[in-house]
Design a protein around this motif. Structure first.
Motif, PDB file in Angstrom:
ATOM      1  N   ALA A  78      13.645 -45.795 -23.616  1.00  0.00           N
ATOM      2  CA  ALA A  78      14.266 -46.284 -24.777  1.00  0.00           C
ATOM      3  C   ALA A  78      13.297 -46.032 -25.935  1.00  0.00           C
ATOM      4  O   ALA A  78      13.274 -46.930 -26.811  1.00  0.00           O
ATOM      5  CB  ALA A  78      14.091 -47.615 -23.967  1.00  0.00           C
ATOM      6  N   TYR A  79      12.102 -45.484 -25.703  1.00  0.00           N
ATOM      7  CA  TYR A  79      11.079 -45.536 -27.095  1.00  0.00           C
ATOM      8  C   TYR A  79      11.673 -44.995 -28.406  1.00  0.00           C
ATOM      9  O   TYR A  79      11.912 -45.861 -29.180  1.00  0.00           O
ATOM     10  CB  TYR A  79      10.136 -44.312 -26.529  1.00  0.00           C
ATOM     11  CG  TYR A  79       8.869 -44.208 -27.513  1.00  0.00           C
ATOM     12  CD1 TYR A  79       7.613 -45.167 -27.055  1.00  0.00           C
ATOM     13  CD2 TYR A  79       9.136 -42.801 -28.287  1.00  0.00           C
ATOM     14  CE1 TYR A  79       6.650 -44.938 -27.949  1.00  0.00           C
ATOM     15  CE2 TYR A  79       7.518 -43.349 -29.099  1.00  0.00           C
ATOM     16  CZ  TYR A  79       6.704 -44.180 -29.188  1.00  0.00           C
ATOM     17  OH  TYR A  79       5.645 -44.128 -30.442  1.00  0.00           O
ATOM     18  N   GLY A  80      12.372 -43.532 -28.432  1.00  0.00           N
ATOM     19  CA  GLY A  80      13.021 -43.126 -29.643  1.00  0.00           C
ATOM     20  C   GLY A  80      13.527 -44.274 -30.124  1.00  0.00           C
ATOM     21  O   GLY A  80      13.878 -44.786 -31.565  1.00  0.00           O
ATOM     22  N   PRO A  81      15.616 -45.067 -28.754  1.00  0.00           N
ATOM     23  CA  PRO A  81      15.913 -45.743 -29.281  1.00  0.00           C
ATOM     24  C   PRO A  81      15.909 -47.085 -30.446  1.00  0.00           C
ATOM     25  O   PRO A  81      16.148 -47.891 -30.946  1.00  0.00           O
ATOM     26  CB  PRO A  81      16.834 -45.939 -28.803  1.00  0.00           C
ATOM     27  CG  PRO A  81      17.038 -44.690 -27.538  1.00  0.00           C
ATOM     28  CD  PRO A  81      15.432 -44.391 -27.746  1.00  0.00           C
ATOM     29  N   GLY A 116      15.747 -48.363 -33.944  1.00  0.00           N
ATOM     30  CA  GLY A 116      16.526 -49.202 -33.859  1.00  0.00           C
ATOM     31  C   GLY A 116      18.071 -48.638 -33.737  1.00  0.00           C
ATOM     32  O   GLY A 116      19.384 -49.439 -34.340  1.00  0.00           O
ATOM     33  N   LEU A 117      18.600 -47.959 -32.985  1.00  0.00           N
ATOM     34  CA  LEU A 117      19.796 -46.826 -32.903  1.00  0.00           C
ATOM     35  C   LEU A 117      20.747 -48.329 -31.415  1.00  0.00           C
ATOM     36  O   LEU A 117      21.933 -48.114 -31.488  1.00  0.00           O
ATOM     37  CB  LEU A 117      19.767 -45.860 -32.163  1.00  0.00           C
ATOM     38  CG  LEU A 117      18.573 -44.552 -33.040  1.00  0.00           C
ATOM     39  CD1 LEU A 117      18.435 -43.571 -31.664  1.00  0.00           C
ATOM     40  CD2 LEU A 117      19.268 -44.669 -34.024  1.00  0.00           C
ATOM     41  N   ALA A 118      19.892 -49.265 -31.381  1.00  0.00           N
ATOM     42  CA  ALA A 118      20.559 -50.605 -30.454  1.00  0.00           C
ATOM     43  C   ALA A 118      20.885 -50.989 -30.625  1.00  0.00           C
ATOM     44  O   ALA A 118      19.907 -52.359 -31.775  1.00  0.00           O
ATOM     45  CB  ALA A 118      20.120 -50.279 -28.732  1.00  0.00           C
ATOM     46  N   GLU A 119      22.106 -51.785 -30.581  1.00  0.00           N
ATOM     47  CA  GLU A 119      22.609 -52.877 -31.140  1.00  0.00           C
ATOM     48  C   GLU A 119      21.605 -54.073 -30.270  1.00  0.00           C
ATOM     49  O   GLU A 119      21.676 -55.402 -30.724  1.00  0.00           O
ATOM     50  CB  GLU A 119      24.168 -53.192 -31.423  1.00  0.00           C
ATOM     51  CG  GLU A 119      24.640 -51.939 -32.174  1.00  0.00           C
ATOM     52  CD  GLU A 119      24.604 -52.482 -33.336  1.00  0.00           C
ATOM     53  OE1 GLU A 119      24.904 -53.949 -34.182  1.00  0.00           O
ATOM     54  OE2 GLU A 119      24.511 -52.404 -34.243  1.00  0.00           O
ATOM     55  N   ASN A 120      21.938 -54.198 -29.228  1.00  0.00           N
ATOM     56  CA  ASN A 120      21.557 -55.236 -28.384  1.00  0.00           C
ATOM     57  C   ASN A 120      20.961 -54.102 -27.317  1.00  0.00           C
ATOM     58  O   ASN A 120      21.032 -53.250 -26.682  1.00  0.00           O
ATOM     59  CB  ASN A 120      22.376 -56.283 -28.015  1.00  0.00           C
ATOM     60  CG  ASN A 120      23.842 -55.377 -27.392  1.00  0.00           C
ATOM     61  OD1 ASN A 120      23.823 -54.285 -26.616  1.00  0.00           O
ATOM     62  ND2 ASN A 120      24.789 -56.011 -27.487  1.00  0.00           N
ATOM     63  N   ARG A 121      20.040 -55.735 -25.673  1.00  0.00           N
ATOM     64  CA  ARG A 121      19.963 -54.666 -24.776  1.00  0.00           C
ATOM     65  C   ARG A 121      21.628 -54.060 -23.706  1.00  0.00           C
ATOM     66  O   ARG A 121      20.941 -53.042 -23.460  1.00  0.00           O
ATOM     67  CB  ARG A 121      19.673 -56.185 -24.351  1.00  0.00           C
ATOM     68  CG  ARG A 121      19.388 -55.613 -22.396  1.00  0.00           C
ATOM     69  CD  ARG A 121      16.888 -55.189 -22.471  1.00  0.00           C
ATOM     70  NE  ARG A 121      16.868 -54.442 -21.235  1.00  0.00           N
ATOM     71  CZ  ARG A 121      15.842 -54.369 -20.805  1.00  0.00           C
ATOM     72  NH1 ARG A 121      15.499 -53.945 -21.435  1.00  0.00           N
ATOM     73  NH2 ARG A 121      15.815 -53.516 -19.932  1.00  0.00           N
ATOM     74  N   ALA A 122      22.686 -54.987 -23.888  1.00  0.00           N
ATOM     75  CA  ALA A 122      23.631 -53.672 -23.195  1.00  0.00           C
ATOM     76  C   ALA A 122      23.765 -52.134 -24.023  1.00  0.00           C
ATOM     77  O   ALA A 122      23.580 -51.489 -23.097  1.00  0.00           O
ATOM     78  CB  ALA A 122      25.003 -54.694 -23.424  1.00  0.00           C
ATOM     79  N   ASP A 123      23.682 -52.064 -24.941  1.00  0.00           N
ATOM     80  CA  ASP A 123      23.673 -50.922 -25.739  1.00  0.00           C
ATOM     81  C   ASP A 123      22.265 -50.366 -25.286  1.00  0.00           C
ATOM     82  O   ASP A 123      22.702 -48.963 -24.875  1.00  0.00           O
ATOM     83  CB  ASP A 123      23.355 -50.883 -27.118  1.00  0.00           C
ATOM     84  CG  ASP A 123      24.388 -50.070 -28.250  1.00  0.00           C
ATOM     85  OD1 ASP A 123      25.467 -50.144 -27.456  1.00  0.00           O
ATOM     86  OD2 ASP A 123      24.052 -50.032 -29.273  1.00  0.00           O
ATOM     87  N   LEU A 124      21.319 -50.547 -25.241  1.00  0.00           N
ATOM     88  CA  LEU A 124      19.977 -50.110 -25.242  1.00  0.00           C
ATOM     89  C   LEU A 124      20.182 -49.634 -23.458  1.00  0.00           C
ATOM     90  O   LEU A 124      19.767 -48.746 -23.230  1.00  0.00           O
ATOM     91  CB  LEU A 124      19.108 -50.662 -25.009  1.00  0.00           C
ATOM     92  CG  LEU A 124      17.332 -49.867 -24.992  1.00  0.00           C
ATOM     93  CD1 LEU A 124      16.736 -48.554 -26.066  1.00  0.00           C
ATOM     94  CD2 LEU A 124      16.195 -51.317 -25.025  1.00  0.00           C
ATOM     95  N   ALA A 181      14.377 -37.244 -25.406  1.00  0.00           N
ATOM     96  CA  ALA A 181      14.206 -36.293 -26.611  1.00  0.00           C
ATOM     97  C   ALA A 181      15.812 -36.340 -26.840  1.00  0.00           C
ATOM     98  O   ALA A 181      16.188 -36.697 -27.857  1.00  0.00           O
ATOM     99  CB  ALA A 181      14.085 -34.895 -26.349  1.00  0.00           C
ATOM    100  N   ILE A 182      16.881 -36.476 -25.860  1.00  0.00           N
ATOM    101  CA  ILE A 182      17.749 -37.312 -25.792  1.00  0.00           C
ATOM    102  C   ILE A 182      18.311 -38.064 -26.330  1.00  0.00           C
ATOM    103  O   ILE A 182      19.530 -38.299 -27.244  1.00  0.00           O
ATOM    104  CB  ILE A 182      19.085 -36.263 -25.075  1.00  0.00           C
ATOM    105  CG1 ILE A 182      18.451 -34.799 -24.076  1.00  0.00           C
ATOM    106  CG2 ILE A 182      20.420 -36.881 -24.850  1.00  0.00           C
ATOM    107  CD1 ILE A 182      19.099 -34.741 -23.201  1.00  0.00           C
ATOM    108  N   ALA A 183      17.105 -39.251 -26.595  1.00  0.00           N
ATOM    109  CA  ALA A 183      17.778 -40.448 -26.416  1.00  0.00           C
ATOM    110  C   ALA A 183      18.147 -40.981 -27.897  1.00  0.00           C
ATOM    111  O   ALA A 183      18.834 -41.758 -28.089  1.00  0.00           O
ATOM    112  CB  ALA A 183      17.400 -41.507 -26.100  1.00  0.00           C
TER     113      ALA A 183
END
Lengths: 260, 456
Positions: free
Chosen positions: A114-117, A121-129, A170-172
């Motif tokens: 989850a570091y990169g996202p 700020g790639l994830a909108e919310n926790r479920a997204d992450l 890296a992919i995340a």
């Protein structure tokens, strides 16, 4: 060299006249290369030939080394990545990197991926992450092994698992390009096989550039191979041609095992 | 005279080394491989025994004979002087010794002359006897151990064994000293608590232990150490408020932002800060910082006393900065470059990398650096003696004068109250300080270990 080849996906990277100096050492000497999207490209060559240095030019990792100076023209999707309007931090989010030694952060498996996202700020919310972490781990073929212990430390995994965790990390970040600097050199043969399969499958969706010491590995996983020698790009061809009909004497010597 | 004996023993050690080495060569008759141990080990074995025997007898003899001579001197004081207090007896003996060694005595009379004469003969006997004993023991050790030299003699193994025992003795000395100090602290503390209830000491809020001493005994209501604990905590808190952020930020700057050149200049400078004697910080606090704070406070309408917890705390914080920055810099540097690369490779900025990867990875080390700083702050004396004041005010106001545990120990020991009276509360305070830092260190170690488990 490239015009004789079958139709290619478009060139992701266009490099012209690239030179790298470390203080007084001339590490990369005036190299031109086109690297294509949705394929795996291998850089091979003896130790110290500059292949890793060249790889690190592609995401400006060399910027972090004080004494390193890069000149020439490197274009990613026709944009000069050394241009004054380019932020290397944003560039590295597009051009991900996996290192020789697995380097998971001393955090949980989940937090590693989850570091990169999170920082971008790639994830909108926790479920997204959660979904992003899961799909990245699945792409890296690690999900089934770690899904029950996402909160345990990433450094507690085996070497092969750590390297796949680093690939998932890296992919995340959702990069377009994945640079891999000898990603299997610290792994045992079984882990290597798993990671190689992973790299091959990643080549279907990403532009993957891999530096490797193993000619067999280059042969197995890459569509195109570049041979470096003493900072010079000696030969760049389809992998099949490099290993079966090399043109340059130095390439012939290296791939037949006479030196290097 | 005995220093000559010591010199002779040293020469004997060197001589026995070479003699035994030579003797081992002789035994080998040219075939050195036939010896179990190399000649140097035979030499070392003999030399070690000579040293142990010679210096062992010398040191033990000195210790025992000094005790014996002292009691003999007390016995030599003529009974005709009638009953004397211990101090008077001490004085007679030390005057007698002074007379015998040709120095100036406070007074000269028959009793002192007699003690002096006795001292002269005793010393004479002691010196000659001890010299003979020492040299005899060393010679005996040489003869015994050099007689053992033979082809199969395991001189190397035995030498190593002796060295091992010597190392163990050194370690034991350190441990025994610690145990001795703790035991004497504990003894004095228990004696103190037999007069004063422990609850009055730990929870009393009035500290003025010597105010009732003239009338006979200590007033249990005036030995409440809470004001001292509060003052110590207040000053430590202020010091850490200064030292932790500044030290940590300096460490981050040094390790991740400064160029090699800047680092090579700044780091030694910070370490010079650590080398400044605390007494210098002390008068800096008292002469410069405290008046500055008082005047600044007056200008903005605050009443800051000229000896304040704030002044002492700030200067103490400055003193602690290099400890925290230097140690934190080391642990931050020890975070592998591969983690930094990994983070940069994901498109993280320098700040994100430091905040999310480097600091968490370095946290155990940083925590222990901070705890080291805290224990220095608690034990620091000179700065608070000069800048924090003496009055045992119970206050949380940093603008007022407070006092600390260490300051009160200094006041008790250096004051003109009789040592025996002042020692009670002083030792008790010292023991309390020791307990607090001990508990603190144990907690710190546990904390660090817990972090390490989750990061390795």
């Amino acid at each position: 060299m490239t015009e004789s080849n079958p139709p290619l996906p478009r060139a992701k990277f266009q490099c012209r006249g690239v030179n790298v100096h470390y203080a007084t050492t001339h590490a990369i000497k005036d190299n031109d290369i086109d690297i294509y999207d949705k394929s795996v490209t291998s850089f091979i060559g003896p130790s110290g030939c500059g292949k890793s240095t060249f790889l690190r030019c592609l995401n400006r990792m060399n910027d972090t080394i004080e004494i390193c100076r890069v000149t020439g023209d490197i274009r990613l999707d026709d944009v000069d990545i050394y241009g004054s309007d380019i932020d290397p931090v944003q560039l590295r989010a597009r051009v991900g990197m996996v290192f020789q030694k697995p380097n998971p952060f001393p955090k949980s498996i989940f937090d590693n991926v989850a570091y990169g996202p999170r920082i971008h700020g790639l994830a909108e919310n926790r479920a997204d992450l959660d979904a992003m972490v899961e799909s990245s781990l699945r792409s890296a073929g690690l999900w089934d092994e770690v899904k029950d212990r996402l909160s345990s430390s990433g450094t507690g995994l085996s070497g092969g698992q750590q390297q796949r965790l680093c690939i998932a990390r890296a992919i995340a970040t959702q990069p377009e390009v994945l640079l891999m600097d000898e990603p299997c050199s610290a792994l045992d043969p079984i882990a290597t096989e798993i990671v190689e399969e992973l790299i091959s499958s990643l080549g279907e969706t990403y532009c993957v550039v891999i530096v490797t010491h193993s000619m067999q590995q280059a042969n197995r996983i890459s569509e195109r191979t570049a041979f470096f020698h003493l900072g010079e790009l000696v030969e760049y061809e389809t992998t099949h041609n490099i290993f079966n009909t090399p043109k340059d004497d130095r390439t012939i010597g290296y791939v037949s095992g006479r030196f290097g | 005279m005995l220093s000559w004996v010591a010199l002779i023993v040293v020469l004997m050690i060197a001589g026995s080394f070479f003699a035994s080495q030579q003797r081992a060569r002789g035994v080998a008759q040219g075939d050195l491989a036939a010896l179990h141990s190399r000649p140097a080990y035979h030499g070392a074995y003999t030399a070690l025994w000579v040293a142990i025997a010679g210096f062992g007898v010398l040191v033990l003899g000195l210790l025992l004979s000094n005790i014996a001579i002292r009691s003999a001197l007390f016995a030599a004081i003529p009974d005709s002087l009638g009953p004397l207090s211990q101090i008077e007896r001490d004085l007679i003996v030390s005057d007698g010794v002074a007379i015998a060694s040709g120095e100036v005595a406070s007074r000269s009379d028959a009793a002192r002359e007699a003690v002096g004469a006795r001292y002269g003969t005793l010393m004479m006997v002691r010196n000659v006897g001890l010299a003979l004993l020492t040299l005899g023991a060393a010679a005996f050790a040489y003869m015994r151990s050099s007689a053992q030299i033979s082809l199969p003699f395991r001189a190397r193994n035995r030498t190593e064994k002796i060295v091992q025992v010597l190392l163990m003795v050194s370690a034991a000395i350190a441990i025994l000293t610690t145990i001795g100090i703790v035991a004497s602290l504990l003894g004095q503390t228990l004696a103190f608590f037999s007069d004063i209830p422990i609850t009055k000491f730990l929870f009393g809020t009035l500290w003025s232990p010597l105010s009732g001493v003239h009338s006979g005994s200590m007033d249990p209501d005036k030995v409440g150490a809470i004001p001292l604990f509060a003052g110590t905590l207040l000053i430590t808190f202020i010091a850490m408020l200064v030292a932790v952020p500044v030290g940590l930020f300096a460490a981050i700057f040094l390790s991740d932002f400064a160029s090699q050149r800047a680092r090579s200049i700044i780091k030694p400078m910070l370490e010079i800060l650590a080398g400044i004697p605390t007494v210098v910080y002390g008068f800096f606090a008292a002469i410069t910082v405290a008046p500055f704070l008082r005047d600044t406070g007056a200008a903005v309408g605050l009443t800051i006393s000229s000896e304040s917890a704030l002044a002492a705390g700030i200067v103490m914080g400055i003193m602690i900065i290099p400890f925290i920055s230097s140690l934190s810099d080391d642990v931050i540097n020890a975070v592998p470059q591969s983690l930094r690369d990994g983070s940069y490779g994901l498109g993280a900025t320098k700040a994100e990398t430091i905040r999310k990867v480097i600091l968490p990875a370095a946290l155990p080390g940083i925590v222990s650096a901070v705890l080291l700083g805290v224990s220095r702050a608690i034990g620091e004396t000179m700065i608070v003696v000069m800048a924090a004041g003496q009055g045992a005010n119970l206050t949380a106001n940093p603008f007022e004068a407070v006092t600390t545990v260490t300051v009160q120990i200094v006041a008790l020991i250096t004051g003109d109250t009789e040592a025996a009276t002042a020692a009670g509360p002083a030792f008790t305070l010292g023991f309390t300080l020791f307990c607090v830092t001990l508990i603190f260190n144990v907690i710190a170690l546990r904390l660090v270990r817990k972090y390490q488990e989750s990061y390795d």
